[in-house]
Design a protein around this motif. Sequence first.
Motif, PDB file in Angstrom:
ATOM      1  N   GLU A   1       0.825  -1.209   0.000  1.00  0.00           N
ATOM      2  CA  GLU A   1       0.000   0.000   0.000  1.00  0.00           C
ATOM      3  C   GLU A   1       0.859   1.259   0.000  1.00  0.00           C
ATOM      4  O   GLU A   1       1.944   1.282   0.573  1.00  0.00           O
ATOM      5  N   ARG A   2       0.314   2.297  -0.655  1.00  0.00           N
ATOM      6  CA  ARG A   2       1.019   3.575  -0.758  1.00  0.00           C
ATOM      7  C   ARG A   2       0.040   4.718  -0.633  1.00  0.00           C
ATOM      8  O   ARG A   2      -1.130   4.593  -0.985  1.00  0.00           O
ATOM      9  N   GLU A   3       0.540   5.861  -0.149  1.00  0.00           N
ATOM     10  CA  GLU A   3      -0.277   7.073  -0.140  1.00  0.00           C
ATOM     11  C   GLU A   3      -0.260   7.686  -1.539  1.00  0.00           C
ATOM     12  O   GLU A   3       0.758   7.693  -2.215  1.00  0.00           O
ATOM     13  N   VAL A   4      -1.407   8.193  -1.937  1.00  0.00           N
ATOM     14  CA  VAL A   4      -1.507   8.827  -3.254  1.00  0.00           C
ATOM     15  C   VAL A   4      -2.452  10.021  -3.148  1.00  0.00           C
ATOM     16  O   VAL A   4      -3.401  10.011  -2.358  1.00  0.00           O
ATOM     17  N   ILE A   5      -2.169  11.043  -3.955  1.00  0.00           N
ATOM     18  CA  ILE A   5      -2.997  12.257  -3.944  1.00  0.00           C
ATOM     19  C   ILE A   5      -4.126  12.115  -4.956  1.00  0.00           C
ATOM     20  O   ILE A   5      -3.894  11.747  -6.113  1.00  0.00           O
ATOM     21  N   VAL A   6      -5.344  12.414  -4.510  1.00  0.00           N
ATOM     22  CA  VAL A   6      -6.515  12.403  -5.395  1.00  0.00           C
ATOM     23  C   VAL A   6      -7.292  13.701  -5.178  1.00  0.00           C
ATOM     24  O   VAL A   6      -7.008  14.470  -4.259  1.00  0.00           O
TER      25      VAL A   6
ATOM     26  N   MET B   1      -8.396  21.451  -2.745  1.00  0.00           N
ATOM     27  CA  MET B   1      -9.100  20.581  -3.690  1.00  0.00           C
ATOM     28  C   MET B   1      -8.565  19.148  -3.651  1.00  0.00           C
ATOM     29  O   MET B   1      -9.094  18.273  -4.341  1.00  0.00           O
ATOM     30  N   LEU B   2      -7.516  18.915  -2.845  1.00  0.00           N
ATOM     31  CA  LEU B   2      -6.822  17.625  -2.859  1.00  0.00           C
ATOM     32  C   LEU B   2      -6.924  16.925  -1.511  1.00  0.00           C
ATOM     33  O   LEU B   2      -7.143  17.553  -0.476  1.00  0.00           O
ATOM     34  N   GLU B   3      -6.750  15.609  -1.540  1.00  0.00           N
ATOM     35  CA  GLU B   3      -6.657  14.820  -0.318  1.00  0.00           C
ATOM     36  C   GLU B   3      -5.749  13.619  -0.585  1.00  0.00           C
ATOM     37  O   GLU B   3      -5.486  13.254  -1.734  1.00  0.00           O
ATOM     38  N   THR B   4      -5.278  13.007   0.489  1.00  0.00           N
ATOM     39  CA  THR B   4      -4.376  11.860   0.378  1.00  0.00           C
ATOM     40  C   THR B   4      -5.085  10.601   0.868  1.00  0.00           C
ATOM     41  O   THR B   4      -5.698  10.609   1.938  1.00  0.00           O
ATOM     42  N   ILE B   5      -5.016   9.521   0.084  1.00  0.00           N
ATOM     43  CA  ILE B   5      -5.600   8.247   0.478  1.00  0.00           C
ATOM     44  C   ILE B   5      -4.532   7.162   0.353  1.00  0.00           C
ATOM     45  O   ILE B   5      -3.475   7.385  -0.255  1.00  0.00           O
ATOM     46  N   VAL B   6      -4.817   5.986   0.944  1.00  0.00           N
ATOM     47  CA  VAL B   6      -3.893   4.854   0.865  1.00  0.00           C
ATOM     48  C   VAL B   6      -4.514   3.762  -0.003  1.00  0.00           C
ATOM     49  O   VAL B   6      -5.648   3.331   0.257  1.00  0.00           O
TER      50      VAL B   6
ATOM     51  N   GLY C   1      -2.723  -0.495  -7.979  1.00  0.00           N
ATOM     52  CA  GLY C   1      -3.895   0.241  -8.456  1.00  0.00           C
ATOM     53  C   GLY C   1      -3.607   1.678  -8.826  1.00  0.00           C
ATOM     54  O   GLY C   1      -4.520   2.409  -9.233  1.00  0.00           O
ATOM     55  N   ILE C   2      -2.351   2.106  -8.701  1.00  0.00           N
ATOM     56  CA  ILE C   2      -1.997   3.488  -9.027  1.00  0.00           C
ATOM     57  C   ILE C   2      -1.477   3.554 -10.462  1.00  0.00           C
ATOM     58  O   ILE C   2      -0.493   2.897 -10.797  1.00  0.00           O
TER      59      ILE C   2
ATOM     60  N   PHE D   1      -7.587  10.154  -9.591  1.00  0.00           N
ATOM     61  CA  PHE D   1      -6.161  10.408  -9.734  1.00  0.00           C
ATOM     62  C   PHE D   1      -5.953  11.636 -10.613  1.00  0.00           C
ATOM     63  O   PHE D   1      -6.831  12.019 -11.401  1.00  0.00           O
ATOM     64  N   ILE D   2      -4.774  12.234 -10.509  1.00  0.00           N
ATOM     65  CA  ILE D   2      -4.443  13.419 -11.302  1.00  0.00           C
ATOM     66  C   ILE D   2      -3.337  13.041 -12.274  1.00  0.00           C
ATOM     67  O   ILE D   2      -2.251  12.614 -11.864  1.00  0.00           O
ATOM     68  N   TYR D   3      -3.626  13.157 -13.562  1.00  0.00           N
ATOM     69  CA  TYR D   3      -2.701  12.721 -14.598  1.00  0.00           C
ATOM     70  C   TYR D   3      -1.869  13.893 -15.117  1.00  0.00           C
ATOM     71  O   TYR D   3      -2.383  14.987 -15.375  1.00  0.00           O
ATOM     72  N   GLY D   4      -0.566  13.635 -15.307  1.00  0.00           N
ATOM     73  CA  GLY D   4       0.361  14.688 -15.699  1.00  0.00           C
ATOM     74  C   GLY D   4       0.010  15.373 -17.000  1.00  0.00           C
ATOM     75  O   GLY D   4       0.239  16.575 -17.155  1.00  0.00           O
ATOM     76  N   LYS D   5      -0.556  14.643 -17.953  1.00  0.00           N
ATOM     77  CA  LYS D   5      -0.877  15.227 -19.254  1.00  0.00           C
ATOM     78  C   LYS D   5      -2.122  16.102 -19.215  1.00  0.00           C
ATOM     79  O   LYS D   5      -2.409  16.786 -20.198  1.00  0.00           O
ATOM     80  N   LYS D   6      -2.852  16.054 -18.107  1.00  0.00           N
ATOM     81  CA  LYS D   6      -4.103  16.799 -18.013  1.00  0.00           C
ATOM     82  C   LYS D   6      -3.989  18.062 -17.167  1.00  0.00           C
ATOM     83  O   LYS D   6      -4.990  18.739 -16.934  1.00  0.00           O
TER      84      LYS D   6
END
Length: 268
Positions: free
Chosen positions: A38-43, A58-63, A68-69, A96-101
């Motif tokens: 498991e890892r923390e990820v920003i959504v 506008m952001l939060e961190t989930i595990v 799945g990332i 998730f937040i994608y770099g190209k977007k």
Amino acid sequence: MKKKSIWKKRIISLLTVVALIGSIFIYTQFTIKAEINEREVIVTKTEIPPRTEITEDMLETIVVPTQGIPSDAVNSKEDIVGKWTVAGYGIPSHSFIYGKKIVSKSEMPDAGILELEENEVAFPLLVDLETSLGNSIIPDSKVDLYFRSLVEQDEKSKAIYGKLASKVRVVAVKDADAQMVFDPEGYQQGKKQDNTNKEQTSLAKIYIFAIPEELNGLINKAKLLGQIVPIATGKSDEVEEEATNEESEVIKYVEESSVSLEKEEGEE
């Protein structure tokens, strides 16, 4: 004596079973956690519309499990906060937040418009290698705008040249393909030539200036009557001054050569 021996064996057996079950449970949990990793990820916490600046609230961190990332998901607040969602693409909540977007403000097609302050309007001006001072006028610098033209007087061509406005802010510099000529740090950007790996320096083709609304009419009328030329004066961070104009013969010429569509006082 025999009874005590039997109870002792039972207790030892029970403790052995409990220890074995505990060991199996701990091993199983450790193995599952290791496999899941498991890892923390920003959504996103809320839905973010297109062409919107992303703020921290506008952001939060989930595990979530690492598997799945998505590989192109951005997971650093420094790379997200302050960026903008691209036109035509919003981000749903809890996504998730994608770099190209997401892009920086300077990469937005309407970056010049986004830099406008209250009571300012955008004024575009086509330039060439000469009037751009060889690509040396960069965004966030300030220039003076001069007017020049030839007029017929007494059957002779006479030149008119004078200042229209001082300390006009440059908000964007674009090339013939409407791409930004400079990066956010003020360095020239290049683009690859066709059928070659070499990069060609982008040349300024159009400037976008931020001008006060009260100067908009004057400068646009001058543009129709002759040529407007930017003259570099220095960086905007040296002295914070608003764009101004002073009454001059060239301004009188522009105003007197223009038709006023405003009704006279008392005229119906």
